[in-house]
Scaffold this motif. Structure first.
Motif, short mmCIF file in Angstrom:
data_model
loop_
_atom_site.label_atom_id
_atom_site.label_comp_id
_atom_site.label_asym_id
_atom_site.label_seq_id
_atom_site.Cartn_x
_atom_site.Cartn_y
_atom_site.Cartn_z
N PRO A 29 0.84 -1.21 0.00
CA PRO A 29 0.00 0.00 0.00
C PRO A 29 0.87 1.25 0.00
N ILE A 30 0.29 2.33 -0.45
CA ILE A 30 0.98 3.61 -0.42
C ILE A 30 0.08 4.65 0.25
N PRO A 31 0.66 5.72 0.77
CA PRO A 31 -0.16 6.73 1.45
C PRO A 31 -1.09 7.46 0.48
N LEU A 32 -2.11 8.05 1.03
CA LEU A 32 -3.01 8.96 0.31
C LEU A 32 -3.96 8.28 -0.67
N VAL A 33 -4.00 6.95 -0.66
CA VAL A 33 -5.02 6.22 -1.43
C VAL A 33 -5.59 5.13 -0.52
N PRO A 34 -6.82 4.68 -0.77
CA PRO A 34 -7.39 3.60 0.05
C PRO A 34 -6.49 2.37 0.08
N ALA A 35 -6.55 1.64 1.18
CA ALA A 35 -5.64 0.51 1.40
C ALA A 35 -5.78 -0.59 0.36
N PHE A 36 -6.98 -0.71 -0.27
CA PHE A 36 -7.16 -1.79 -1.25
C PHE A 36 -6.50 -1.46 -2.59
N ILE A 37 -6.01 -0.24 -2.77
CA ILE A 37 -5.27 0.13 -3.97
C ILE A 37 -3.78 -0.02 -3.67
N LYS A 38 -3.15 -1.02 -4.26
CA LYS A 38 -1.77 -1.32 -3.93
C LYS A 38 -0.85 -1.16 -5.15
N PHE A 39 0.41 -0.90 -4.86
CA PHE A 39 1.41 -0.71 -5.92
C PHE A 39 2.22 -1.99 -6.09
N ASP A 40 2.47 -2.36 -7.34
CA ASP A 40 3.40 -3.45 -7.63
C ASP A 40 4.03 -3.19 -8.99
#
Length: 204
Positions: A29-40
């Motif tokens: 996860p990254i800050p400033l977006v909802p937790a279900f939006i993740k970076f990979d």
């Protein structure tokens, strides 16, 4: 020679799909977006493959990585569907543009085009396909909207949430992946496109 190229094409797609699937497990996860939006970084192998072998190859890598990820899905396949659709648009659009301008400038334009298309797709795909499915099988629209409002209370609709959060997130994510590809593609391209069998044919 055609059989060698076809075998190489299939082998590269298989290898890159496996690498992409492995990278898909390493999400955060990254800050400033909802937790279900993740970076990979799982779109990187697909983009590299699209540049090396064309848009269809990149789309196939996007498909295969999500089929592999289905083995451990926590979303009933809905997350994988969203990932595939957006990744396919990203790699497909970038690969198509690069196909007609195989240069550094062409790669830059292709990356920007693919990133822009993926960002727009993140809004359309989620609004019309993915979120309506979630409303029925996972959580109501109000609950999903509430996760966005926890970060930005003034947002009052799912569509606005997608424009404010998902669109820029997807665009920046694709740009970062494109930047990495830009620096490593030149070194990887000869390895992907040539094989011992091809050199043997040339020397025979």
């Amino acid at each position: 020679m055609q059989n060698i190229k076809k075998t190489r094409w299939i082998a590269v797609i298989g290898i890159m799909s496996a690498v992409a699937a492995a990278l898909q497990f390493l999400e955060f996860p990254i800050p400033l977006v909802p937790a279900f939006i993740k970076f990979d970084f799982s779109d990187l192998p697909g983009l590299i493959t699209a540049f090396a072998f064309g848009p269809l190859a990149g789309i196939l890598v996007s498909l295969m990585k999500n089929l592999i990820h289905l083995l451990i899905t926590q979303s009933g396949g809905v997350g994988e569907l969203a990932n595939f659709l957006i990744a396919a648009i990203f790699t497909g659009a970038a690969g198509l543009v690069y196909k007609f301008n195989k240069s550094r400038i062409g790669a830059l334009i292709a990356s920007l085009a693919g990133s822009f298309c993926a960002a727009l797709a993140s809004v359309a795909v989620n609004y019309f396909i993915i979120y309506p499915i979630y409303y029925k099988i996972a959580m109501p629209q109000e609950a999903i909207l509430g996760m966005y409002q926890a970060i930005l209370p003034s947002v009052d609709s799912i569509f606005k949430s997608l424009l404010i959060f998902n669109l820029p997130f997807t665009f920046v994510k694709c740009l970062i992946i494109s930047l990495i590809c830009f620096f490593i593609y030149k070194k990887l391209s000869p390895i992907l496109k040539h094989s011992k069998e091809q050199r043997a044919v040339k020397n025979s």
